[in-house]
Scaffold this active site. Sequence first.
Site, PDB file in Angstrom:
ATOM      1  N   ASP A 380       0.851  -1.163  -0.010  1.00 35.92           N
ATOM      2  CA  ASP A 380      -0.075   0.154  -0.100  1.00 35.92           C
ATOM      3  C   ASP A 380       0.884   1.357   0.091  1.00 35.92           C
ATOM      4  OD1 ASP A 380      -2.179   1.574   0.456  1.00 35.92           O
ATOM      5  OD2 ASP A 380      -1.419   1.729   2.548  1.00 35.92           O
ATOM      6  N   LYS A 381       0.391   2.274  -0.557  1.00 44.47           N
ATOM      7  CA  LYS A 381       1.232   3.508  -0.698  1.00 44.47           C
ATOM      8  C   LYS A 381       1.152   4.573   0.600  1.00 44.47           C
ATOM      9  CE  LYS A 381       0.230   7.423  -2.777  1.00 44.47           C
ATOM     10  NZ  LYS A 381       0.681   8.606  -1.721  1.00 44.47           N
ATOM     11  N   THR A 382      -0.085   4.940   1.089  1.00 39.70           N
ATOM     12  CA  THR A 382       0.123   6.196   2.106  1.00 39.70           C
ATOM     13  C   THR A 382       0.079   5.185   3.303  1.00 39.70           C
ATOM     14  OG1 THR A 382      -1.388   7.515   0.479  1.00 39.70           O
ATOM     15  CG2 THR A 382      -1.354   7.778   2.755  1.00 39.70           C
ATOM     16  N   LYS A 558      -9.129  -3.369  -4.073  1.00 39.55           N
ATOM     17  CA  LYS A 558      -7.793  -3.842  -3.777  1.00 39.55           C
ATOM     18  C   LYS A 558      -7.613  -5.379  -3.835  1.00 39.55           C
ATOM     19  CE  LYS A 558      -5.919   0.196  -1.656  1.00 39.55           C
ATOM     20  NZ  LYS A 558      -5.183   0.688  -0.290  1.00 39.55           N
ATOM     21  N   ASP A 576      -1.442  -1.045   5.904  1.00 41.74           N
ATOM     22  CA  ASP A 576      -1.765  -0.521   7.403  1.00 41.74           C
ATOM     23  C   ASP A 576      -2.943  -1.531   8.153  1.00 41.74           C
ATOM     24  OD1 ASP A 576      -3.973   0.670   6.577  1.00 41.74           O
ATOM     25  OD2 ASP A 576      -3.079   2.892   6.737  1.00 41.74           O
ATOM     26  N   ASP A 580      -7.274  -1.764   4.127  1.00 38.99           N
ATOM     27  CA  ASP A 580      -6.508  -2.821   3.475  1.00 38.99           C
ATOM     28  C   ASP A 580      -7.056  -4.260   3.720  1.00 38.99           C
ATOM     29  OD1 ASP A 580      -4.995  -1.094   1.815  1.00 38.99           O
ATOM     30  OD2 ASP A 580      -3.578  -0.822   3.755  1.00 38.99           O
TER      31      ASP A 580
END
Length: 684
Positions: A380-382, A558, A576, A580
């Site tokens: 995941d990015k953020t 996702k 996180d 997700d």
Amino acid sequence: MDHDHEHAGREPDTHPAEAGRKTPPEGSRPPGSGRPVHRTHRHALEDFRRRFIVSTILTVPILLLSPPVQALLGIVIVFPGSDYLLLVLATAVYLYGGWPFLTGIVREIRDRMPGMMTLIAVAITVAYVYSSAVVLGIVGGEGFFWELATLIDIMLLGHWVEMRSVLGASRALEELVRIMPSEAHRVRDAGTEDVPVDRLAPGDRVLVRPGEKVPVDGVVVEGATSVNEAMLTGESKPVEKRPGDGVIGGAINGEGSIVVEVRKTGAETYLAQVIDLVHRAQESRSRTQDLADRAAFLLVAIALSVGAVTFAVWFAVGESTGFAVERAATVMVIACPHALGLAVPLVVAVSTALAARSGFLIRDRSAFERAKDLTAVVFDKTGTLTTGRFGVTDVLAFGGAAEDDVVRATASVEAHSEHPIARGVVRSAEERGISLLPLENFRAIPGVGVEGKAGGRTVRVVGPGYLAEQGIAAGDERVGTLQRQGKTVVFLLEDDRLTGAIALADIIRPESREGVGRLKAMGIRCMMLTGDNRDVAAWVAGELGLDEFFAGVLPHEKAAKIREVQRRYRVAMVGDGINDAPALVQADVGIAIGAGTDVAVESADIVLVKSDPRDAAAVIDLARKTYRKMFQNLLWATGYNAVAIPLAAGVLIGAGIVLTPAVGAVLMSASTVIVAINARLLRV
């Protein structure tokens, strides 16, 4: 996730291998529960030690009364009834020293799982019955009580050593329990009072002095300090704590006194959850353990069969009954799957303890084993690869201005704004050690930006729309590049003259580059999943050297994207652990990162306490090393028998190589010690 946020009881005669395999160490009770850790196992350890000492003392007269030993020493000790005294002493050793094995065979037969206790019990019983029959004149020949006694002594010693290894490997739970102090300084109107930790309740306030351990999970309400959380989260550097910051029970306070308001107690605390997760991980079965159990069962069947055939062959070729019994007993002793029983549980105990100490909490052991086969990791990015908060990435200076001057003027105006962009600029000035200018006449211009007077000049911080309206050229081509990367760019005007521009974006974690680099060095492809736009995703992917990225993916999409990647690779999802969750469940291995004190992430297989992408590589590396140790132990535990059993059966007797049951016991015990040492080497 993509959003802005600030963080991201057996009996004493239980066999040690069974203790390691079927009955994991106690210790999952919350701190303060009062239940002793490893109580059953310590009792079993003491029981083996006591039986070993008593049996060894009784073995001395048995040796002195045995004709083969007398011949070796050149002495003769014979008196009326000496044979019967030898029988009495041997009976005491057989019943007292051999009791764990005699009760063990009953349990294994009852459970329809004949194992090492069965082999030992059969071997010592056959030796005892035959030798007793010789003394009583029922059969002819020569008994070998001295070998029976030394065999039992060596087996007890081996079990005692193994039990110490089992306890040593799983002592991490006890160490975790000991982290928590037993008393706390509760703050009252009249001062402080010392109370047991289990009497604290949410809302209470406790004083933590320098050098003391934080007694509970809570929030700092007074004072400032730094705390050492290394034993809890694996974070090596002291962590600064000020009012409003959370603290974890068991962390060591640094230089300042603080007052902490209690938020969690008992089973709800971070440490209690860690202990519970470690306990469950050590308890859970694994595919490798099932393989070891099947191999152990097969080895018992082979040992009993080969032992019977060995007796029959030597008896048929004319050897004495005593010799044939001795060969059969040696086969059964040397083939005991001790090492096989400990091969996997010891490695499991060591690796799980290592993981917990490093801030990796394993919720599913089978998933941890699968981690060794991963070929791709999707981040995941953020909040995972990035910090989840705006920060300055680039500073442009125009017309001869200096970059620090651009940051100073911009931050001086933005310091009076609460906008996320403003906070990012001010934070950048603090990190660079830049002092701010006094500001007058601050004014926020809706839809435009902010302005004020600083250093005798009118300073405005505005967006590109304001420049277009005023007909001011937006700097040079560098500005366009930054905008194409999806970054937010603000411009500095001093007395209506453009002197600089600052680009901001979700800051990439400094650890992310190293984490991705480590994974790629391990042959694992690195990808990114984000709901952000393609320009931002491309910039982050380019900065980190990712192999692929997927942009504009909504949370509910996702899991489908992970399924798509699974058609090509064995995939771990690192996120996180909030939105997700579906992707974490869908992946072959779900890894929740940055969980902090919230370890109960139900959708993840592995929880990484720190917000450090490097830990994803570390946990996969640990999984590979753990599997390697398991394989080495299983290979040794089974391969050793390929050589040992034929020697025990007497195939090299023509070359003068004859193994007694006692020597066989030494070799068997040595193999288990090698397995135990190899498991402990995982710590190196």
